[in-house]
Design a protein around this motif. Sequence first.
Motif, PDB file in Angstrom:
ATOM      1  N   SER A  55       0.858  -1.283  -0.283  1.00 31.89           N
ATOM      2  CA  SER A  55       0.067   0.052   0.006  1.00 31.89           C
ATOM      3  C   SER A  55       0.884   1.291   0.080  1.00 31.89           C
ATOM      4  O   SER A  55       0.665   2.161  -0.696  1.00 31.89           O
ATOM      5  CB  SER A  55      -0.947   0.037   1.371  1.00 31.89           C
ATOM      6  OG  SER A  55      -1.274   1.209   1.441  1.00 31.89           O
ATOM      7  N   ALA A  56       1.913   1.219   1.011  1.00 29.78           N
ATOM      8  CA  ALA A  56       2.638   2.496   1.068  1.00 29.78           C
ATOM      9  C   ALA A  56       3.560   2.673  -0.212  1.00 29.78           C
ATOM     10  O   ALA A  56       3.638   3.919  -0.705  1.00 29.78           O
ATOM     11  CB  ALA A  56       3.679   2.416   2.291  1.00 29.78           C
TER      12      ALA A  56
ATOM     13  N   GLY B  70       4.139   3.065  -3.706  1.00 28.65           N
ATOM     14  CA  GLY B  70       3.346   3.252  -4.830  1.00 28.65           C
ATOM     15  C   GLY B  70       4.050   4.232  -5.913  1.00 28.65           C
ATOM     16  O   GLY B  70       5.424   4.709  -5.911  1.00 28.65           O
ATOM     17  N   LEU B  71       3.124   4.803  -6.752  1.00 29.64           N
ATOM     18  CA  LEU B  71       3.580   6.049  -7.416  1.00 29.64           C
ATOM     19  C   LEU B  71       4.134   7.276  -6.802  1.00 29.64           C
ATOM     20  O   LEU B  71       5.147   7.768  -7.140  1.00 29.64           O
ATOM     21  CB  LEU B  71       2.330   6.669  -8.207  1.00 29.64           C
ATOM     22  CG  LEU B  71       1.728   5.726  -9.093  1.00 29.64           C
ATOM     23  CD1 LEU B  71       0.255   6.292  -9.715  1.00 29.64           C
ATOM     24  CD2 LEU B  71       2.435   5.463 -10.364  1.00 29.64           C
ATOM     25  N   GLY B  72       3.805   7.123  -5.478  1.00 21.72           N
ATOM     26  CA  GLY B  72       4.442   8.241  -4.513  1.00 21.72           C
ATOM     27  C   GLY B  72       5.772   7.853  -4.234  1.00 21.72           C
ATOM     28  O   GLY B  72       6.524   9.097  -4.371  1.00 21.72           O
ATOM     29  N   ASN B  73       6.319   6.798  -4.355  1.00 24.51           N
ATOM     30  CA  ASN B  73       7.847   6.578  -3.940  1.00 24.51           C
ATOM     31  C   ASN B  73       8.551   6.473  -5.334  1.00 24.51           C
ATOM     32  O   ASN B  73       9.543   7.158  -5.193  1.00 24.51           O
ATOM     33  CB  ASN B  73       8.024   5.139  -3.354  1.00 24.51           C
ATOM     34  CG  ASN B  73       7.053   4.770  -2.267  1.00 24.51           C
ATOM     35  OD1 ASN B  73       5.953   5.262  -2.324  1.00 24.51           O
ATOM     36  ND2 ASN B  73       7.802   4.438  -1.188  1.00 24.51           N
TER      37      ASN B  73
ATOM     38  N   TYR C  20      -5.227   7.997  -9.733  1.00 25.23           N
ATOM     39  CA  TYR C  20      -4.367   6.879  -9.723  1.00 25.23           C
ATOM     40  C   TYR C  20      -4.625   5.773 -10.828  1.00 25.23           C
ATOM     41  O   TYR C  20      -3.655   5.265 -11.444  1.00 25.23           O
ATOM     42  CB  TYR C  20      -4.464   6.021  -8.412  1.00 25.23           C
ATOM     43  CG  TYR C  20      -3.248   5.722  -7.684  1.00 25.23           C
ATOM     44  CD1 TYR C  20      -2.566   6.281  -6.779  1.00 25.23           C
ATOM     45  CD2 TYR C  20      -2.637   4.260  -7.830  1.00 25.23           C
ATOM     46  CE1 TYR C  20      -1.318   6.196  -6.145  1.00 25.23           C
ATOM     47  CE2 TYR C  20      -1.641   4.072  -7.191  1.00 25.23           C
ATOM     48  CZ  TYR C  20      -0.975   4.906  -6.455  1.00 25.23           C
ATOM     49  OH  TYR C  20       0.060   4.647  -5.709  1.00 25.23           O
TER      50      TYR C  20
ATOM     51  N   PHE D 148       1.307  11.098   1.985  1.00 20.43           N
ATOM     52  CA  PHE D 148       1.070  10.410   0.665  1.00 20.43           C
ATOM     53  C   PHE D 148       1.748   9.126   0.477  1.00 20.43           C
ATOM     54  O   PHE D 148       1.066   7.962   0.323  1.00 20.43           O
ATOM     55  CB  PHE D 148       1.154  11.245  -0.504  1.00 20.43           C
ATOM     56  CG  PHE D 148       0.586  10.643  -1.771  1.00 20.43           C
ATOM     57  CD1 PHE D 148      -0.605  10.732  -2.340  1.00 20.43           C
ATOM     58  CD2 PHE D 148       1.602   9.784  -2.606  1.00 20.43           C
ATOM     59  CE1 PHE D 148      -1.298  10.275  -3.302  1.00 20.43           C
ATOM     60  CE2 PHE D 148       0.946   9.253  -3.798  1.00 20.43           C
ATOM     61  CZ  PHE D 148      -0.508   9.555  -4.395  1.00 20.43           C
ATOM     62  N   SER D 149       3.061   9.004   0.883  1.00 17.85           N
ATOM     63  CA  SER D 149       3.729   7.816   0.761  1.00 17.85           C
ATOM     64  C   SER D 149       3.664   6.780   1.733  1.00 17.85           C
ATOM     65  O   SER D 149       3.350   5.615   1.237  1.00 17.85           O
ATOM     66  CB  SER D 149       5.369   8.124   0.411  1.00 17.85           C
ATOM     67  OG  SER D 149       5.886   7.140   0.164  1.00 17.85           O
TER      68      SER D 149
ATOM     69  N   SER E 147       0.742   6.232   2.767  1.00 14.13           N
ATOM     70  CA  SER E 147      -0.800   6.102   2.788  1.00 14.13           C
ATOM     71  C   SER E 147      -1.774   6.292   3.656  1.00 14.13           C
ATOM     72  O   SER E 147      -2.597   5.776   4.419  1.00 14.13           O
ATOM     73  CB  SER E 147      -1.241   4.520   2.604  1.00 14.13           C
ATOM     74  OG  SER E 147      -0.493   3.936   1.478  1.00 14.13           O
TER      75      SER E 147
ATOM     76  N   MET F 226      -6.373   8.989   5.289  1.00 10.99           N
ATOM     77  CA  MET F 226      -7.591   8.610   4.854  1.00 10.99           C
ATOM     78  C   MET F 226      -8.076   6.997   4.960  1.00 10.99           C
ATOM     79  O   MET F 226      -9.136   6.539   4.551  1.00 10.99           O
ATOM     80  CB  MET F 226      -7.733   8.664   3.153  1.00 10.99           C
ATOM     81  CG  MET F 226      -6.799   8.397   2.567  1.00 10.99           C
ATOM     82  SD  MET F 226      -6.426   6.518   2.211  1.00 10.99           S
ATOM     83  CE  MET F 226      -8.034   6.396   1.458  1.00 10.99           C
TER      84      MET F 226
ATOM     85  N   SER G  19      -5.216  -1.132  -1.944  1.00 10.43           N
ATOM     86  CA  SER G  19      -5.305  -0.486  -0.539  1.00 10.43           C
ATOM     87  C   SER G  19      -6.465   0.305  -0.661  1.00 10.43           C
ATOM     88  O   SER G  19      -7.297   0.614   0.233  1.00 10.43           O
ATOM     89  CB  SER G  19      -4.209  -0.175   0.017  1.00 10.43           C
ATOM     90  OG  SER G  19      -3.844   0.903  -0.333  1.00 10.43           O
ATOM     91  N   LEU G  20      -6.319   1.374  -1.564  1.00 11.67           N
ATOM     92  CA  LEU G  20      -7.553   2.484  -1.696  1.00 11.67           C
ATOM     93  C   LEU G  20      -8.819   1.838  -1.997  1.00 11.67           C
ATOM     94  O   LEU G  20      -9.878   2.181  -1.385  1.00 11.67           O
ATOM     95  CB  LEU G  20      -6.932   3.215  -2.921  1.00 11.67           C
ATOM     96  CG  LEU G  20      -5.859   4.317  -2.467  1.00 11.67           C
ATOM     97  CD1 LEU G  20      -5.061   4.763  -3.623  1.00 11.67           C
ATOM     98  CD2 LEU G  20      -6.472   5.350  -1.615  1.00 11.67           C
TER      99      LEU G  20
ATOM    100  N   MET H 239      -6.475  14.842   2.379  1.00 10.45           N
ATOM    101  CA  MET H 239      -5.713  14.019   3.223  1.00 10.45           C
ATOM    102  C   MET H 239      -5.124  14.547   4.480  1.00 10.45           C
ATOM    103  O   MET H 239      -5.015  14.103   5.554  1.00 10.45           O
ATOM    104  CB  MET H 239      -4.276  13.496   2.600  1.00 10.45           C
ATOM    105  CG  MET H 239      -4.908  12.069   1.713  1.00 10.45           C
ATOM    106  SD  MET H 239      -3.743  11.461   0.645  1.00 10.45           S
ATOM    107  CE  MET H 239      -2.368  11.505   1.708  1.00 10.45           C
TER     108      MET H 239
HETATM  109  N1  TRP Z   1       1.081   5.332  -0.735  1.00 14.47           N
HETATM  110  C1  TRP Z   1       0.771   5.406  -1.924  1.00 14.47           C
HETATM  111  C2  TRP Z   1       1.855   6.024  -3.149  1.00 14.47           C
HETATM  112  O1  TRP Z   1       2.852   6.352  -2.498  1.00 14.47           O
HETATM  113  C3  TRP Z   1      -0.574   5.927  -2.697  1.00 14.47           C
HETATM  114  C4  TRP Z   1      -1.656   5.460  -1.569  1.00 14.47           C
HETATM  115  C5  TRP Z   1      -1.921   4.306  -1.615  1.00 14.47           C
HETATM  116  C6  TRP Z   1      -2.295   6.084  -0.753  1.00 14.47           C
HETATM  117  N2  TRP Z   1      -3.031   3.909  -0.436  1.00 14.47           N
HETATM  118  C7  TRP Z   1      -3.145   5.321  -0.015  1.00 14.47           C
HETATM  119  C8  TRP Z   1      -2.440   7.465  -0.352  1.00 14.47           C
HETATM  120  C9  TRP Z   1      -3.911   5.785   0.989  1.00 14.47           C
HETATM  121  C10 TRP Z   1      -2.856   7.856   0.561  1.00 14.47           C
HETATM  122  C11 TRP Z   1      -3.835   7.100   1.318  1.00 14.47           C
HETATM  123  O2  TRP Z   1       1.806   6.150  -4.128  1.00 14.47           O
END
Ligand code: TRP
Length: 445
Positions: free
Chosen positions: A21-22, A24-27, A103, A224-225, A227, A230, A321-322, A386
């Motif tokens: 979950s953590a 993702g595109l964020g990393n 996403y 964001f990274s 998660s 939310m 995970s979302l 968020m």
């Molecule tokens: N963490 C993910 C990323 O780094 C994005 C993501 C997944 C997310 N689940 C989330 C962000 C829940 C916020 C809340 O891309």
Amino acid sequence: MSAAREHWGSRLGFIMASAGSAVGLGNIWKFPYMAGANGGGAFLIIYLGCVLFFGLSLVMAELAIGRATQRNPVGAFRTLAGRGWSVVGALGVATAFVILAVYVVVAGWTLAYVVLMANDTFAGVDVEQSRQVFSSFTSSTFMPLLCAAVFTVGMVTVVIGGVAGGIERVAKWLMPLLFVLLIVLALRSITLPGAGAGIDFYLWPDWSKVGPDTWGGAISQAFFSLSLGMGAMITYGSYMSREQNLPRDATLVVGLDTTVALLAGLVILPAVFATGFQPDEGPGLTFLTLPAVFATMPAGSLFGMAFFVLLAIAALTSAVSLLEVVVSYFVDEKSLSRIKASLLCGLIVFALGMPASLSQGVWSDYTIAGKNFLDAADFISTAVMMPVGGLMMALFTGWVLGPRAVSAIQSYSGQPMPLAGLWLFILRYVAPLGIGWILLQGFLG
Ligand code: TRP
């Protein structure tokens, strides 16, 4: 009453799913371009500080809320504090839909890039030509929608499989693969002739590039990274058993997420420098600069393909995970079956993703406060929803639950939780002030 709540099959499964979950595109997409634009090593240091100070404490708070209640975010807050607070959970569910709209579109581009790389489309291109390939693809109508649809179907299929049988199983296969790809790519990148300049840039802080928005940018990136904000971690925590050592496992997940971000920077920045490109392209670094970088490397298409496969894997385990947040809401609160809830939510997500995708082309004239639909959805979710959610969760755990949260955490052993006082202090004061500050910045522009 519905059937007994599902649980993770194993501790490793929980860790892989949560790291999935953590990570993702964020990393892999956002972190390297943010480091590239904000002074390299300087951003790294600030980011690590944010993860350590806010991130870890909030991950623990969300997991504890989920595990204590064994509910989706709305039900979790209602169980602990009544209807009023369940609004925070509802905000989380709404946020998940908005993030997913963005996403699935960007993940769809990633799938398309795997195919483009496989077809050698980028052989010999420079950044300008790569920009043209990108914009003619993303502004077209049909293909991006098809790619988003394919991604949505994949994500829904995993969630239909359930917690242990779908999400956990897929994460246990894909996360190790992601690590292998990442390490291979990092080794390729740092051994390119001329990579040293990129490594220096990445590891030596340039404080002159650190502006007032670097700090807020680093905090929201950490959020964001990880998660956070939310209810994704509330939902994943709700499938945890009380015997699990929550602080230890939360620290592992946070450590994995941070390691992947650091490695992604080590894949992208040295390669960008080695091939003579600029690190401060911003969001376009991955889709515009990198194909041109790969075009100059021996076997570049192959490495390029590996890179976009990596990005697609990271995106899938995060999107799952979302989606699980909203599915768990419909299953717990509206008594839908998992399969019906997954299909329904998948349809809603695709319906929201459609305008986001079309906003890059035929619908680019429709704007909300000057932003096209994709940018508006990205902004409102990451810069407003968020942080508001995270702020409320910090206040809730620190002030409303307080010592109850500490006992929920230590349920695994009956031993006193280490650093419990510091944890509550961060949730009560440090995190709300830090998050309040990003919000203010967002509003002041
Ligand atoms: N963490 C993910 C990323 O780094 C994005 C993501 C997944 C997310 N689940 C989330 C962000 C829940 C916020 C809340 O891309």
